[in-house]
Design a protein around this motif. Structure first.
Motif, mmCIF file in Angstrom:
data_model
loop_
_atom_site.group_PDB
_atom_site.id
_atom_site.type_symbol
_atom_site.label_atom_id
_atom_site.label_comp_id
_atom_site.label_asym_id
_atom_site.label_seq_id
_atom_site.Cartn_x
_atom_site.Cartn_y
_atom_site.Cartn_z
ATOM 1 N N PRO A 238 0.798 -1.243 0.000
ATOM 2 C CA PRO A 238 0.000 0.000 0.000
ATOM 3 C C PRO A 238 0.821 1.280 0.000
ATOM 4 O O PRO A 238 0.535 2.207 -0.762
ATOM 5 N N LEU A 239 1.853 1.355 0.836
ATOM 6 C CA LEU A 239 2.646 2.573 0.924
ATOM 7 C C LEU A 239 3.401 2.833 -0.371
ATOM 8 O O LEU A 239 3.559 3.986 -0.796
ATOM 9 N N ARG A 370 -0.341 -1.567 11.191
ATOM 10 C CA ARG A 370 -0.837 -0.265 10.754
ATOM 11 C C ARG A 370 -1.431 -0.263 9.345
ATOM 12 O O ARG A 370 -2.133 0.652 8.962
ATOM 13 N N GLY A 371 -1.080 -1.225 8.519
ATOM 14 C CA GLY A 371 -1.652 -1.287 7.173
ATOM 15 C C GLY A 371 -0.806 -0.669 6.086
ATOM 16 O O GLY A 371 -1.119 -0.810 4.903
ATOM 17 N N SER A 372 0.269 0.029 6.441
ATOM 18 C CA SER A 372 1.106 0.660 5.422
ATOM 19 C C SER A 372 1.767 -0.361 4.499
ATOM 20 O O SER A 372 2.035 -0.072 3.333
ATOM 21 N N ILE A 375 0.072 -7.075 3.735
ATOM 22 C CA ILE A 375 0.498 -8.382 4.259
ATOM 23 C C ILE A 375 1.970 -8.664 3.945
ATOM 24 O O ILE A 375 2.444 -9.782 4.151
ATOM 25 N N ALA A 376 2.683 -7.649 3.440
ATOM 26 C CA ALA A 376 4.061 -7.869 2.969
ATOM 27 C C ALA A 376 4.944 -8.515 4.025
ATOM 28 O O ALA A 376 5.628 -9.513 3.759
ATOM 29 N N LEU A 445 13.159 -7.379 -0.567
ATOM 30 C CA LEU A 445 13.016 -8.756 -0.099
ATOM 31 C C LEU A 445 11.888 -9.469 -0.841
ATOM 32 O O LEU A 445 11.996 -10.655 -1.162
ATOM 33 N N MET A 446 10.813 -8.749 -1.127
ATOM 34 C CA MET A 446 9.714 -9.332 -1.890
ATOM 35 C C MET A 446 10.195 -9.740 -3.279
ATOM 36 O O MET A 446 9.846 -10.828 -3.775
#
Length: 474
Positions: A238-239, A370-372, A375-376, A445-446
């Motif tokens: 999201p961020l 926090r959602g930023s 699910i990363a 990392l993703m």
């Protein structure tokens, strides 16, 4: 109308310049890949041009800024014509067949929605981010009217942090050259006016170019479907998708590091020196983008190629060559900053070391609650240890795949150190820059785990059909 045509013309010159440079470096013939690499490479060339004029005290006017690019492009055209290279097949998708499945269409729809959102905020809306209005785009605007890069020691004119490198600013200044008009009712110097849309549009195009190039490189590594899945997961943070609306240099830094990491992976797989040189060039770009580029980019990258050459001595010559290029392109900024009395870190108190336990809970909440990041970090919490275990079980020659993972992990540890062991803990507790900086290791990392698991599944998938087809023949 004239401003738009000027912007398009300048952008096309930059893309041509970068694409021709990429063609000399890489042994590929994919026009889309070369064109997508054009703007990221040209951004570095552009900041070096502006840097030379800054050192030489030459005013940043239309002639001084644009003429070097025209000359460089002309030289590159001539050199590309004289350089004969064998045409090779740039990529071949591991998956057979050209038909897109439902999953691919879903990925493209999600990526398209992110692109539409980012286009709206970057191109259709004016600069709206607080930091950009007090530093990033504001510094570019001030420098544009000063006809030199601004290094204000106070904030009287609305800009802060003169110690920041200026790739971001140089690109905005260059694409604003030649604009006729007025600014806030006052005639600007030489009749040229600042265009906020052009300043943000070139950054959006840079993001579009970087992520297009990233997809094309990933497609060469793991195939179209897995490349789309990887890109969707990265852009789905999201961020990160929020920052594609531009106005901050963090997204520019992230793009450069992701592309550099992808090129490093290509070098590990194919042992083609061109990919390592390009990786080093992109790392050098990160040094010219933000102070973090030195610590998140150049130093870990040098450690990474050194670690690879320890395992594979045959690559030492290529690694040394690429390392020297990256250093030569990066060090001028460090020398200039020190000579000018500027900091190499964002804040003067960054070297005061002490543990701040009050930041631990806030950090964990920021990563997982926090959602930023969506699910990363939940995905990485499983995928990274899994990859490490598998690498420990693998053959010794396959463990070079741990180097890209180590790069992302090192940045992750650096960010933790910055916000738990320095006064920067205040920016963690205030929910400020911590999230922007942690976005970088999350995306890197993703990318690493996605490519590794994808390549691993391809190896498993290609082994079984061959063994199955061998038995009937026998």
């Amino acid at each position: 109308m004239i401003s738009g045509l000027l912007f398009i013309g300048i952008t096309l010159i930059l893309i041509l310049e970068g694409a021709l440079t990429a063609r000399l470096i890489l042994n590929v013939r994919s026009r889309w890949l070369l064109l997508s690499l054009g703007l990221p490479i040209a951004a570095l060339v552009n900041v070096l041009v502006v840097f030379v004029w800054t050192v030489a005290h030459v005013p940043l006017i239309t002639l001084s800024v644009l003429l070097p690019h025209v000359v460089i492009a002309a030289i590159l055209i001539s050199k590309n014509r004289r350089t004969a290279k064998a045409s090779i097949n740039t990529h071949r998708d591991p998956e057979t067949g050209d038909r897109k499945n439902v999953l691919e269409w879903l990925c493209m729809a999600l990526i398209a929605s992110t692109a539409i959102y980012s286009f709206g905020h970057a191109v259709l809306l004016p600069t709206f981010q607080y930091d950009s209005a007090t530093n990033w785009t504001m510094r570019s605007e001030i420098s544009f009217f000063d006809q030199k890069i601004a290094f204000d020691t106070n904030e009287d004119r609305g800009m802060a942090k003169p110690q920041y490198p200026f790739l971001f600013h140089a690109l905005q200044i260059t694409t604003n050259q030649g604009k006729a008009g007025f600014y806030r009712g006052v005639a600007s110097q030489g009749g040229a006016g600042w265009n906020d849309t052009a300043a943000n549009s070139i950054l959006w195009l840079l993001s579009l170019s970087c992520f297009t190039a990233l997809f094309l490189i990933l497609r060469m590594l793991v195939g179209r479907l897995k490349a789309l899945l990887t890109l969707t997961m990265i852009l789905g943070i999201p961020l990160l998708s929020l920052h594609l609306g531009q106005s901050y240099a963090d997204i520019v830094l992230l793009q450069e590091l992701l592309l550099s990491l992808a090129c490093l992976m290509m070098w590990i797989r194919r042992k083609d020196k061109g990919w390592l040189i390009l990786s080093g060039i992109l790392v050098a770009s990160s040094v010219w983008t933000k102070s973090e580029g030195l610590f998140f980019g150049l130093i870990p990258w040098l450690l990474a190629i050194a670690a690879i050459t320890v395992a594979d001595r045959t690559q030492r010559k290529d690694a040394l060559h690429a390392g020297l290029i990256a250093l030569a392109l990066s060090i001028p900024w460090q020398i200039f900053a020190i000579a000018k009395g500027l900091l190499l870190t964002p804040h003067s108190a960054d070297t005061i070391i002490s543990f701040h336990s009050e930041g631990v809970r806030e950090m964990l909440s920021g990563l997982f609650d926090r959602g930023s990041f969506g699910i990363a970090w939940y995905v990485l919490l499983i995928a990274v240890p899994w990859m490490i275990i598998e690498l420990c079980r693998s053959k010794k020659q396959d463990r070079t795949d741990a180097v890209p993972l180590a790069w992302g992990m090192l940045i992750f540890l650096e960010v933790i150190f910055i916000y738990l062991f320095t006064p920067n803990v205040q920016f963690l507790l205030n929910a400020e820059s911590f999230y922007r900086q942690m976005m970088i290791p999350a995306a890197m990392l993703m990318l690493t785990v996605s490519v590794w698991f994808s390549a691993r599944s391809l190896l498993v998938g290609t082994a079984s059909p061959s063994s199955a087809s061998a038995s009937p023949a026998a």
